[in-house]
Design a protein around this motif. Sequence first.
Motif, PDB file in Angstrom:
ATOM      1  N   THR A  24      54.329 -58.707  43.793  1.00 43.02           N
ATOM      2  CA  THR A  24      55.097 -57.459  43.898  1.00 43.02           C
ATOM      3  C   THR A  24      54.187 -56.311  44.297  1.00 43.02           C
ATOM      4  O   THR A  24      54.527 -55.512  45.188  1.00 43.02           O
ATOM      5  CB  THR A  24      55.758 -57.146  42.552  1.00 43.02           C
TER       6      THR A  24
ATOM      7  N   LEU B 272      52.572 -49.237  55.421  1.00 41.64           N
ATOM      8  CA  LEU B 272      53.391 -49.216  56.631  1.00 41.64           C
ATOM      9  C   LEU B 272      54.077 -47.869  56.801  1.00 41.64           C
ATOM     10  O   LEU B 272      54.034 -47.244  57.876  1.00 41.64           O
ATOM     11  CB  LEU B 272      54.441 -50.329  56.519  1.00 41.64           C
ATOM     12  N   LEU B 273      54.701 -47.406  55.712  1.00 42.06           N
ATOM     13  CA  LEU B 273      55.435 -46.144  55.784  1.00 42.06           C
ATOM     14  C   LEU B 273      54.483 -44.979  56.026  1.00 42.06           C
ATOM     15  O   LEU B 273      54.807 -44.054  56.769  1.00 42.06           O
ATOM     16  CB  LEU B 273      56.224 -45.918  54.487  1.00 42.06           C
ATOM     17  N   THR B 274      53.276 -45.037  55.393  1.00 46.80           N
ATOM     18  CA  THR B 274      52.323 -43.947  55.593  1.00 46.80           C
ATOM     19  C   THR B 274      51.889 -43.865  57.051  1.00 46.80           C
ATOM     20  O   THR B 274      51.865 -42.785  57.647  1.00 46.80           O
ATOM     21  CB  THR B 274      51.098 -44.159  54.703  1.00 46.80           C
TER      22      THR B 274
ATOM     23  N   VAL C 254      53.271 -56.587  47.996  1.00 48.37           N
ATOM     24  CA  VAL C 254      54.373 -56.196  48.891  1.00 48.37           C
ATOM     25  C   VAL C 254      54.566 -54.695  48.874  1.00 48.37           C
ATOM     26  O   VAL C 254      54.712 -54.039  49.917  1.00 48.37           O
ATOM     27  CB  VAL C 254      55.669 -56.930  48.470  1.00 48.37           C
ATOM     28  N   SER C 255      54.516 -54.099  47.643  1.00 46.67           N
ATOM     29  CA  SER C 255      54.729 -52.663  47.543  1.00 46.67           C
ATOM     30  C   SER C 255      53.637 -51.890  48.262  1.00 46.67           C
ATOM     31  O   SER C 255      53.918 -50.942  48.996  1.00 46.67           O
ATOM     32  CB  SER C 255      54.774 -52.242  46.075  1.00 46.67           C
TER      33      SER C 255
ATOM     34  N   GLY D 298      51.799 -52.946  50.709  1.00 50.95           N
ATOM     35  CA  GLY D 298      51.957 -53.139  52.151  1.00 50.95           C
ATOM     36  C   GLY D 298      53.026 -52.209  52.708  1.00 50.95           C
ATOM     37  O   GLY D 298      52.840 -51.538  53.729  1.00 50.95           O
ATOM     38  N   LEU D 299      54.137 -52.118  51.987  1.00 50.99           N
ATOM     39  CA  LEU D 299      55.232 -51.246  52.421  1.00 50.99           C
ATOM     40  C   LEU D 299      54.769 -49.799  52.447  1.00 50.99           C
ATOM     41  O   LEU D 299      55.067 -49.052  53.385  1.00 50.99           O
ATOM     42  CB  LEU D 299      56.399 -51.421  51.448  1.00 50.99           C
ATOM     43  N   PHE D 300      54.007 -49.432  51.400  1.00 51.65           N
ATOM     44  CA  PHE D 300      53.508 -48.065  51.322  1.00 51.65           C
ATOM     45  C   PHE D 300      52.608 -47.761  52.507  1.00 51.65           C
ATOM     46  O   PHE D 300      52.738 -46.719  53.168  1.00 51.65           O
ATOM     47  CB  PHE D 300      52.745 -47.874  50.008  1.00 51.65           C
TER      48      PHE D 300
END
Lengths: 372, 206
Positions: free
Chosen positions: B100, B110-112, B103-104, B106-108
């Motif tokens: 978790t 990506l969004l940054t 993934v979190s 990685g998402l962070f």
Amino acid sequence: MNPGIDLQGSFIQILTDLGIPAGLAKAIWMPLPMLLMLAVATVGVLVGVWLERKISAAAQQRIGPEYIGPLGILAPAADGLKLIFKEDIVPAQSDPILFTLGPILVVLPVFLSYLIVPFGQHLLITDLGIAIFLWIALSSIQPIGLLMAGYSSNNKYSLLGGLRAAAQSISYEIPLALSVLAIAMMSNSLSTVDIVQQQSSYGILGWNIWRQPAGFVIFWIAALAECERLPFDLPEAEEELVAGYQTEYSGMRFGLFYVGSYVNLMLSALLVSVLYLGGWEFPIPVETLAGWFGVSETAPWFQVLAGVLGIVMTLVKAYLFVFVAILLRWTVPRVRIDQLLDLGWKFLLPVALVNLLLTAALKLAFPVAFGG
Amino acid sequence: MNLAEGIQIISFGILSVALIGAALGVVLFSNIVYSAFLLGGVFISMAGMYLLLNADFVAAAQVLIYVGAVNVLILFAIMLVNKREDFVEMPNAWIRKGATALVSLGLFALLTTMVFSIPWEVSAVATQANGSIVTIGEHFFSDFLLPFELASVLLLMAMVGAIILARRDLLPDESSTPSEQRLMFEQLPERPREPVGSLQGSARDR
């Protein structure tokens, strides 16, 4: 349409004439209407409680409060004082944080909703473009506070009462919103000021109640259910649930629930009068009256008189509905929970949908009468 | 900086702190009821953010739908499900937590990168204060007509499905006759009674 009195404009004008910069003058003005509205809501609660005591006494052929001030007019103040000085008990094994937060979450949105109640053309805090929608959205926060209070009390009756309150609140919000939607469709706006102005042209004949009789009845039933007034006071049904989510509360925390319920009743009554009875309008348009007496519409004293008349009319209409609600409390028996949900989902919702469709059809067919 | 800008900056700070704090609380609290209530706080803070962006209609809709409907539904589900199961520590729970976190993060990331790589063009045209609802309506019935209609068809399907499920008499009876059903209800075991005080106590001791 003349602009009417602009209190904000003249107040800022006076302050700037005294040599205070315009920005500061505006900052001084801003809290004043909000405080005034708080005071109005609180006094409205006191009057409502007094009316409740007096009218229920009359309905039961009693006298009611008599010795606390003339006609018992100080009885609600005595109630409030008692609640303030009562010991504030938090039950053992309850959840103290949620227990405190529950009543606050119930009261706050109701007071916030007074933001949009107009007493005149310029006599409201803000003329929002989404005013009525904001009211519906804010009133949907209340069930969370009720659930919180019910859960944190560590009492089965409280939990049941909280769950009932939330179920009732969400199921009656939909017919309420649909009947408001029909009004919004007719006045092409969600702003309370626009809704009143759209009803203002023909005096009492132009009020929405003649064009939306079904919507009016649906709105009133749903508003009573949202306020948890009899015949819909299931969340606190004394015979079944002791007092529902309020069972464990005492002192000022109970007082918050109490104040919240009366402020909510007052707010609903005010909004019924705004949506269906022309708000601050006199049964005969004030402009016509001025024409009969040969008074100029822009004369300052006439403006003040019209403003006062507007406030009085709004309050008269609102208290008429408060009176009806109190009378209903002593004449109608409580419905059962299954009857309540049946009425909401199987009767009011379809009727409200049909009412909306009919309004749309009539608006297309007779754009003159239904605000094309 | 005038009064309005100052208030905007201060409210942005308060809202951000409330949003991040509430969101962390939703994830980190072991008591599921606290998480559910804090989720409401997250939604309200989001509505405040929308207000700061002059999207008053979106803010009110956020409060109505997410706080008034979704969050209340979640709370209902939690409070009606009477499952008294003690939380058992799972073996190898760290695998799940690690995945978790990965993934979190990685998402962070990506969004940054997305936020920093897009040239945000702030339009110089001042938005009219009360007009957002009109603008949204115009878009719904011109360039966003297809998504709007598709969403309404989806909601209609959900509504018809809910009605069919709620009205059991529309479904063909498969096996059980009414008398059999009543028999089944009578045979349901009664829950063992416990002292009132233990209801919350056991829930919190968990």
